[in-house]
Motif scaffolding. Structure first.
Motif, PDB file in Angstrom:
ATOM      1  N   VAL A 121       0.708 -17.300  11.077  1.00  0.00           N
ATOM      2  CA  VAL A 121       1.750 -16.813  11.983  1.00  0.00           C
ATOM      3  C   VAL A 121       2.719 -15.919  11.230  1.00  0.00           C
ATOM      4  CG1 VAL A 121       3.700 -17.464  13.469  1.00  0.00           C
ATOM      5  CG2 VAL A 121       1.556 -18.741  13.603  1.00  0.00           C
ATOM      6  N   ALA A 122       3.099 -16.324  10.033  1.00  0.00           N
ATOM      7  CA  ALA A 122       4.003 -15.498   9.219  1.00  0.00           C
ATOM      8  C   ALA A 122       3.345 -14.157   8.904  1.00  0.00           C
ATOM      9  CB  ALA A 122       4.387 -16.232   7.937  1.00  0.00           C
ATOM     10  N   ASP A 123       2.087 -14.175   8.473  1.00  0.00           N
ATOM     11  CA  ASP A 123       1.401 -12.931   8.131  1.00  0.00           C
ATOM     12  C   ASP A 123       1.186 -12.047   9.356  1.00  0.00           C
ATOM     13  OD1 ASP A 123       1.348 -13.522   5.426  1.00  0.00           O
ATOM     14  OD2 ASP A 123      -0.694 -14.326   5.459  1.00  0.00           O
ATOM     15  N   LEU A 124       0.849 -12.661  10.470  1.00  0.00           N
ATOM     16  CA  LEU A 124       0.699 -11.908  11.713  1.00  0.00           C
ATOM     17  C   LEU A 124       2.030 -11.248  12.095  1.00  0.00           C
ATOM     18  CD1 LEU A 124      -1.121 -11.151  14.105  1.00  0.00           C
ATOM     19  CD2 LEU A 124      -0.487 -13.348  15.148  1.00  0.00           C
ATOM     20  N   THR A 125       3.108 -11.966  11.903  1.00  0.00           N
ATOM     21  CA  THR A 125       4.433 -11.420  12.207  1.00  0.00           C
ATOM     22  C   THR A 125       4.778 -10.278  11.258  1.00  0.00           C
ATOM     23  OG1 THR A 125       5.089 -13.570  13.083  1.00  0.00           O
ATOM     24  CG2 THR A 125       6.869 -12.022  12.524  1.00  0.00           C
ATOM     25  N   TYR A 126       4.437 -10.421   9.983  1.00  0.00           N
ATOM     26  CA  TYR A 126       4.633  -9.308   9.045  1.00  0.00           C
ATOM     27  C   TYR A 126       3.858  -8.074   9.517  1.00  0.00           C
ATOM     28  CZ  TYR A 126       6.492 -12.564   5.490  1.00  0.00           C
ATOM     29  OH  TYR A 126       7.226 -13.486   4.804  1.00  0.00           O
ATOM     30  N   ALA A 127       2.629  -8.303   9.978  1.00  0.00           N
ATOM     31  CA  ALA A 127       1.791  -7.183  10.436  1.00  0.00           C
ATOM     32  C   ALA A 127       2.430  -6.472  11.628  1.00  0.00           C
ATOM     33  CB  ALA A 127       0.389  -7.680  10.791  1.00  0.00           C
ATOM     34  N   VAL A 128       2.941  -7.241  12.572  1.00  0.00           N
ATOM     35  CA  VAL A 128       3.576  -6.649  13.756  1.00  0.00           C
ATOM     36  C   VAL A 128       4.818  -5.864  13.342  1.00  0.00           C
ATOM     37  CG1 VAL A 128       4.747  -7.146  15.945  1.00  0.00           C
ATOM     38  CG2 VAL A 128       2.663  -8.414  15.317  1.00  0.00           C
ATOM     39  N   CYS A 129       5.622  -6.453  12.477  1.00  0.00           N
ATOM     40  CA  CYS A 129       6.833  -5.761  12.015  1.00  0.00           C
ATOM     41  C   CYS A 129       6.482  -4.485  11.251  1.00  0.00           C
ATOM     42  CB  CYS A 129       7.660  -6.690  11.125  1.00  0.00           C
ATOM     43  SG  CYS A 129       8.360  -8.097  12.005  1.00  0.00           S
ATOM     44  N   LEU A 130       5.465  -4.566  10.409  1.00  0.00           N
ATOM     45  CA  LEU A 130       5.074  -3.403   9.608  1.00  0.00           C
ATOM     46  C   LEU A 130       4.593  -2.257  10.490  1.00  0.00           C
ATOM     47  CD1 LEU A 130       4.623  -2.218   6.748  1.00  0.00           C
ATOM     48  CD2 LEU A 130       2.278  -3.074   6.927  1.00  0.00           C
ATOM     49  N   ILE A 131       3.718  -2.545  11.445  1.00  0.00           N
ATOM     50  CA  ILE A 131       3.192  -1.447  12.261  1.00  0.00           C
ATOM     51  C   ILE A 131       4.276  -0.871  13.158  1.00  0.00           C
ATOM     52  CG2 ILE A 131       2.233  -2.825  14.150  1.00  0.00           C
ATOM     53  CD1 ILE A 131       0.779   0.414  12.575  1.00  0.00           C
ATOM     54  N   ASN A 132       5.206  -1.691  13.621  1.00  0.00           N
ATOM     55  CA  ASN A 132       6.325  -1.140  14.376  1.00  0.00           C
ATOM     56  C   ASN A 132       7.116  -0.167  13.507  1.00  0.00           C
ATOM     57  OD1 ASN A 132       6.999  -2.010  17.270  1.00  0.00           O
ATOM     58  ND2 ASN A 132       6.248  -3.912  16.378  1.00  0.00           N
ATOM     59  N   SER A 133       7.303  -0.489  12.248  1.00  0.00           N
ATOM     60  CA  SER A 133       8.006   0.418  11.332  1.00  0.00           C
ATOM     61  C   SER A 133       7.202   1.685  11.075  1.00  0.00           C
ATOM     62  CB  SER A 133       8.292  -0.290  10.001  1.00  0.00           C
ATOM     63  OG  SER A 133       9.189  -1.350  10.198  1.00  0.00           O
ATOM     64  N   PHE A 134       5.916   1.530  10.803  1.00  0.00           N
ATOM     65  CA  PHE A 134       5.072   2.712  10.590  1.00  0.00           C
ATOM     66  C   PHE A 134       5.049   3.600  11.833  1.00  0.00           C
ATOM     67  CE2 PHE A 134       2.568   0.848   6.878  1.00  0.00           C
ATOM     68  CZ  PHE A 134       2.897   1.867   5.994  1.00  0.00           C
ATOM     69  N   ASN A 135       4.997   2.999  13.015  1.00  0.00           N
ATOM     70  CA  ASN A 135       5.034   3.784  14.258  1.00  0.00           C
ATOM     71  C   ASN A 135       6.301   4.608  14.322  1.00  0.00           C
ATOM     72  OD1 ASN A 135       3.605   1.336  16.638  1.00  0.00           O
ATOM     73  ND2 ASN A 135       2.594   2.593  15.110  1.00  0.00           N
ATOM     74  N   ARG A 136       7.408   4.006  14.021  1.00  0.00           N
ATOM     75  CA  ARG A 136       8.683   4.704  14.106  1.00  0.00           C
ATOM     76  C   ARG A 136       8.774   5.847  13.096  1.00  0.00           C
ATOM     77  NH1 ARG A 136       8.548   0.486  16.798  1.00  0.00           N
ATOM     78  NH2 ARG A 136      10.124  -0.253  18.248  1.00  0.00           N
ATOM     79  N   MET A 137       8.226   5.632  11.917  1.00  0.00           N
ATOM     80  CA  MET A 137       8.217   6.705  10.908  1.00  0.00           C
ATOM     81  C   MET A 137       7.333   7.864  11.375  1.00  0.00           C
ATOM     82  SD  MET A 137      10.222   5.720   8.427  1.00  0.00           S
ATOM     83  CE  MET A 137       9.772   6.712   7.025  1.00  0.00           C
ATOM     84  N   ALA A 138       6.134   7.544  11.831  1.00  0.00           N
ATOM     85  CA  ALA A 138       5.194   8.589  12.253  1.00  0.00           C
ATOM     86  C   ALA A 138       5.714   9.356  13.468  1.00  0.00           C
ATOM     87  CB  ALA A 138       3.821   7.980  12.546  1.00  0.00           C
ATOM     88  N   ILE A 139       6.340   8.656  14.405  1.00  0.00           N
ATOM     89  CA  ILE A 139       6.889   9.320  15.586  1.00  0.00           C
ATOM     90  C   ILE A 139       8.102  10.164  15.205  1.00  0.00           C
ATOM     91  CG2 ILE A 139       8.064   8.935  17.796  1.00  0.00           C
ATOM     92  CD1 ILE A 139       6.201   6.408  18.094  1.00  0.00           C
ATOM     93  N   ALA A 140       9.001   9.604  14.408  1.00  0.00           N
ATOM     94  CA  ALA A 140      10.225  10.319  14.034  1.00  0.00           C
ATOM     95  C   ALA A 140       9.923  11.627  13.312  1.00  0.00           C
ATOM     96  CB  ALA A 140      11.111   9.434  13.155  1.00  0.00           C
ATOM     97  N   PHE A 141       8.897  11.596  12.463  1.00  0.00           N
ATOM     98  CA  PHE A 141       8.593  12.772  11.649  1.00  0.00           C
ATOM     99  C   PHE A 141       7.350  13.516  12.113  1.00  0.00           C
ATOM    100  CE2 PHE A 141      11.098   9.954   8.808  1.00  0.00           C
ATOM    101  CZ  PHE A 141      12.232  10.747   8.793  1.00  0.00           C
ATOM    102  N   ARG A 142       6.874  13.162  13.328  1.00  0.00           N
ATOM    103  CA  ARG A 142       5.753  13.858  13.975  1.00  0.00           C
ATOM    104  C   ARG A 142       4.516  13.985  13.081  1.00  0.00           C
ATOM    105  NH1 ARG A 142       9.386  18.539  16.830  1.00  0.00           N
ATOM    106  NH2 ARG A 142      10.315  17.190  18.398  1.00  0.00           N
TER     107      ARG A 142
END
Length: 153
Positions: A121-142
């Motif tokens: 559960v902890a690792d799954l939560t890390y994965a969700v948090c990480l991809i949300n961050s990567f999404n925001r970086m990729a979207i912000a900087f196109r």
């Protein structure tokens, strides 16, 4: 749509810290295809073209069938196509991605902990948090998806 800054070069140490988490999650013990399904679902919710492209490609490389990939947005209606653990992981990913709307009710926590142990559960939560961050970086900087870059070459 043109890229903005290349954040991987503008802040290489910051990017390496994200990459370290990504590398950890590849070997944490959760199945790689399950983690990538979570990455894909969160990226679909967030509308991150770069990450949708990247994780769809990775899931295909891992041997996940196109039928399953097609139904990720409607996984609840796909029945047995998704395993019990995949359904629990996808539900958890959606809940955490939409955390501002409804928090994390006990029923959602109980559902994920009924099929995953504490570390998972902890690792799954890390994965969700990480991809949300990567999404925001990729979207912000196109960041340009590989499929789009191939057309532009």
């Amino acid at each position: 749509m043109a890229n903005r800054i290349d954040y991987t070069k503008a802040s290489p140490d910051g990017y390496r810290s994200f990459t370290s988490a990504y590398l950890y999650l590849q070997k944490c013990g959760l199945p790689r295809d399950l983690v990538d399904l979570v990455y894909l679902r969160v990226s679909l919710i967030n509308g991150c073209a770069y990450c949708i492209d990247a994780h769809t490609r990775e899931l295909r490389r891992l041997g996940v069938a196109n039928d399953k990939l097609t139904l990720v947005p409607a996984w609840r209606e796909a029945g047995a196509l998704f395993t019990e653990k995949e359904r629990a992981a996808l539900a958890w990913a959606e809940r955490l991605t939409h955390v501002a709307q409804a928090g994390v009710p006990d029923a959602d926590y109980d559902a994920v902990t009924s099929v995953f142990d504490d570390r998972e559960v902890a690792d799954l939560t890390y994965a969700v948090c990480l991809i949300n961050s990567f999404n925001r970086m990729a979207i912000a900087f196109r960041r340009t998806p590989e499929a789009v870059a191939a057309l532009e070459s």
